[in-house]
Design an enzyme around this catalytic site. Structure first.
Site, PDB file in Angstrom:
ATOM      1  N   ASP A   4       1.556  -1.129  15.913  1.00  0.00           N
ATOM      2  CA  ASP A   4       1.665  -0.229  17.068  1.00  0.00           C
ATOM      3  C   ASP A   4       2.881  -0.579  17.930  1.00  0.00           C
ATOM      4  O   ASP A   4       3.565   0.291  18.457  1.00  0.00           O
ATOM      5  CB  ASP A   4       0.398  -0.306  17.937  1.00  0.00           C
ATOM      6  CG  ASP A   4      -0.782   0.298  17.208  1.00  0.00           C
ATOM      7  OD1 ASP A   4      -0.552   1.009  16.209  1.00  0.00           O
ATOM      8  OD2 ASP A   4      -1.932   0.035  17.615  1.00  0.00           O
ATOM      9  N   ASP A  50      -2.886  -4.506  13.297  1.00  0.00           N
ATOM     10  CA  ASP A  50      -2.640  -3.150  13.791  1.00  0.00           C
ATOM     11  C   ASP A  50      -1.802  -3.175  15.076  1.00  0.00           C
ATOM     12  O   ASP A  50      -0.924  -2.337  15.288  1.00  0.00           O
ATOM     13  CB  ASP A  50      -3.967  -2.432  14.088  1.00  0.00           C
ATOM     14  CG  ASP A  50      -4.733  -2.172  12.803  1.00  0.00           C
ATOM     15  OD1 ASP A  50      -4.183  -2.458  11.722  1.00  0.00           O
ATOM     16  OD2 ASP A  50      -5.882  -1.707  12.896  1.00  0.00           O
ATOM     17  N   LYS A 108      -9.301  13.696 -12.940  1.00  0.00           N
ATOM     18  CA  LYS A 108      -8.898  15.016 -12.434  1.00  0.00           C
ATOM     19  C   LYS A 108      -9.460  15.128 -11.021  1.00  0.00           C
ATOM     20  O   LYS A 108     -10.660  15.311 -10.826  1.00  0.00           O
ATOM     21  CB  LYS A 108      -9.425  16.120 -13.334  1.00  0.00           C
ATOM     22  CG  LYS A 108      -8.899  17.467 -12.918  1.00  0.00           C
ATOM     23  CD  LYS A 108      -9.110  18.512 -13.976  1.00  0.00           C
ATOM     24  CE  LYS A 108      -8.399  19.797 -13.594  1.00  0.00           C
ATOM     25  NZ  LYS A 108      -8.589  20.202 -12.210  1.00  0.00           N
TER      26      LYS A 108
END
Ligand code: 5U1
Length: 679
Positions: free
Chosen positions: A38, A34, A116
């Site tokens: 960033d 991460d 669905k």
């Protein structure tokens, strides 16, 4: 840096960020940490701040939301977003397939089938591969322009992943909220004292229709594509499933549950199969959609009024319905927890008739402001206990009454206490309280504990009310005459029950620990404790510090376990059970924790293995220290795939998870071959 270099760098950063966004949100398989993402993001932000002319519509920096709008403008869909006809039972599906076969003059039809989604239909427009507009379905012809908000949905590509994208592409799909994100959002809303959402669909709708897209950006919305609208500059393939395949390659998220099946049998099998998994899916579905796979045939079948003839939605029973609260009383649980329960006018929901729904605790009754006489929305999903979701305030009459929490246990009359900081009020009667005793016995006998088949609620009620059974060890003293004398107990059932009790004398240590009903000790913790300590006496002697060394045991569980075994009454019951002949194999305690050939490894099982059942495989993996999970994610170490393995195998392949067959699993399980077992 020269201007052209800066522009090039911005393009590079956009491509990188879009790619890693796709890895993270669509494939669930990030390639970079991460912090690195960033860093790239900040660099792009800085470039765009210094050179606003370099800002593009597909820049990932546009996902964070912008200034609030004063309203949504209207968008006319290039092709209408039609609705689907529904089938509520098998006969309607059979009739649909017959109509298609007759129109096509074919014996068997190939269908593309998918879940669905219970979310909001949207249309995404891409011009030359760049996302330029997103709109709600609206009335099917005109919807609202929610482009700003849709940009913040991380799973929606801002650019079609292709060097030769269609000139124009409308992608149709559904925005929804995953169960985990819904739970987290409601928890956060509660914490802030703000309105909670009744269900994930409402949460998704509320988040998408925000005029302030920064709020949408702070909500975690998911997206799945299920088709296309207007397409220019791309020759459609022959099959609908190939359109879906292409969407996937263009980096649109497509449900991994989508399949191609043959004939009506294929449709009904899929309905059954997905229905069985409905409660385990990460999101709500309200049915499945069947589409004729041959696009030429789709066109020939065409539309009737506003729905296609080539597709139909086969609906599952609704999981939410409205009914009236007739009364609110309380139930006393195994640990003395007093739970308010709404007694309801019977309502058919989630496939069964529901007459009671939990209100969890007193705070929850107040928060939802449920009163006796109110009309409420009730939700039942799968095996989950039905719950009151929300009150229909507009239907409230003047004569509704407020619920009052009793200060005495309605079963044993002991004081009801609610400790500071706890949401739950408890009967202080302990095992003196017949309600707690009954629940403790039912738990002891339950399938995953001692597995005493036939010892149900009605029998336990009588055994406790007639003072025949006081604690679990008394079960092993029961005789045929006593049992056969109980109400509605034939001699045959009595002897079956005795045989089940007899069988349960021989058990396993994890089952026995779980059966004791120690607070905060579920099945998984019982297994961890058994594996770690090997012998019951060693576990009973462990103090809190020693207990916290066990995998996944924290201070709260450790305290519950230590307190349970410190109680002389509990030690006596255990002794009586042992004296009654309840036994299990024991092993040497672990020297250190976290060992075992498969310690720390997570497995997912799919398909049928030639020689081992799934339960056997699970037991053996767990015995070797491994964990068995229900679904494949980036945290999965191995997928064990047998015959007819389904979507889990596909997901494993996509994520690059190691796939084993039965022999591969046996090789891992065989400690000599591996030389890793350190007991
Ligand atoms: N999963 C899915 N939902 N859904 C809704 N597929 C699907 N297809 C639709 C709609 C309205 O329409 C096409 C068949 C036209």
């Amino acid at each position: 840096m020269a201007a052209s270099d800066i522009a090039q760098r911005a393009q590079f950063l956009r491509d990188q960020l879009n790619y890693h966004n796709y890895r993270y949100y669509v494939l669930d398989s990030p390639e970079i940490p991460d912090a690195e993402y960033d860093r790239l993001f900040r660099e792009l932000l800085e470039i765009e701040a210094a050179h606003p002319e370099l800002l593009t519509a597909d820049s990932p920096t546009q996902r964070i939301g912008g200034l609030p709008l004063s309203g949504f403008s209207q968008v006319t869909h290039r092709q209408p977003m039609l609705s689907l006809n529904n089938a509520f039972d098998e006969n309607e599906v059979i009739a649909f397939d017959r109509r298609v076969r007759e129109a096509a003059g074919q014996e068997i039809i190939e269908y593309e089938v998918d879940p669905k989604f219970d979310g909001l239909a949207i249309s995404l427009t891409y011009e030359n591969g760049v996302f330029i507009q997103g709109a709600t379905r609206g009335d099917g012809y005109t919807g609202e322009d929610v482009t700003q908000n849709l940009r913040t949905v991380s799973a929606i590509p801002l650019r079609v992943a292709s060097d030769t994208p269609p000139k124009l592409l409308e992608v149709r799909g559904e925005v929804l909220m995953l169960h985990k994100d819904f739970a987290a959002l409601n928890a956060a809303q509660r914490e802030k004292g703000e309105k909670t959402f009744a269900n994930p669909r409402n949460a998704a709708a509320g988040s998408l229709r925000q005029l302030d897209s920064r709020i949408t950006a702070s909500r975690k919305l998911a997206f799945f594509a299920y088709g296309v609208g207007e397409v220019q500059g791309w020759k459609l393939p022959k099959k609908f499933s190939d359109i879906m395949q292409q969407l996937k390659q263009w980096h649109f998220p497509v449900a991994s549950e989508s399949e191609v099946v043959q004939g009506v049998e294929g449709l009904l099998d899929y309905f059954q199969h997905l229905g069985g998994k409905r409660d385990k899916l990460a999101f709500d579905i309200d049915g499945v959609v069947y589409k004729v796979n041959d696009l030429q045939l789709q066109e020939e079948l065409g539309f009737v009024s506003r729905a296609p003839r080539f597709a139909i939605a086969h609906k599952y029973p609704a999981q939410e319905e409205i009914t009236q609260v007739l009364d609110i009383d309380v139930q006393v649980g195994r640990t003395g927890a007093i739970t308010p329960v709404a007694r309801l006018a019977p309502v058919f929901v989630g496939g069964v008739t529901v007459t009671n729904a939990t209100l969890h605790n007193e705070d929850e009754v107040r928060r939802k402001d449920v009163r006796i006489g109110d009309w409420v929305s009730v939700r039942r999903a799968g095996d989950v206990i039905p719950e009151v979701v929300s009150v229909m305030e507009d239907r409230r009459q003047d004569d509704v009454r407020e619920f009052v929490m009793p200060d005495k246990c309605p079963v044993c009359g002991s004081h009801v206490v609610r400790l500071e900081g706890e949401a739950v009020a408890r009967c202080s009667g302990g095992l003196f309280c017949p309600a707690q005793r009954k629940q403790a016995l039912l738990h002891f006998a339950s399938r995953r504990a001692m597995d005493i088949e036939g010892l149900g609620e009605k029998i336990v009620d009588q055994l406790v009310d007639n003072a025949i059974v006081h604690n679990p060890s008394d079960l092993y003293k029961l005789g045929l005459v006593k049992l056969a004398n109980l109400d509605r107990m034939a001699e045959k059932s009595a002897s079956n029950l005795l045989a089940a009790i007899e069988k349960s004398r021989s058990t396993s240590l994890p089952r026995f620990i779980f059966a004791l009903g120690i607070r905060n000790v579920g099945e998984a913790t019982a297994k961890d404790l058994a594996r770690h300590f090997g012998k019951l006496d060693v576990l009973m002697a462990a103090n809190e510090a020693v207990l916290t060394q066990v995998t996944d045991v924290g201070p709260i569980v450790a305290q519950s376990v230590a307190q349970f075994f410190a109680e002389s009454h509990n030690r006596e019951v255990i002794e009586q059970l042992r004296a009654a002949g309840v036994h299990w194999p024991e092993s040497e305690p672990r020297r250190t924790h976290g060992i075992g050939a498969l310690a720390g490894k997570t497995f997912v099982l799919t398909g049928a293995m030639p020689n081992m059942t799934r339960d056997e495989a699970k037991e053996r993996i767990e015995a070797a220290g491994g964990k068995v999970a229900g679904s494949v994610s980036k945290k999965t170490d191995y997928v064990v795939a047998g015959a007819e393995a389904g979507s889990k195998l596909t997901k494993a392949q996509e994520l690059g998870v190691t796939i084993l067959d039965e022999d591969g699993l046996l090789a891992l399980l065989n400690p000599e071959a591996q030389g890793k077992l350190e007991f």
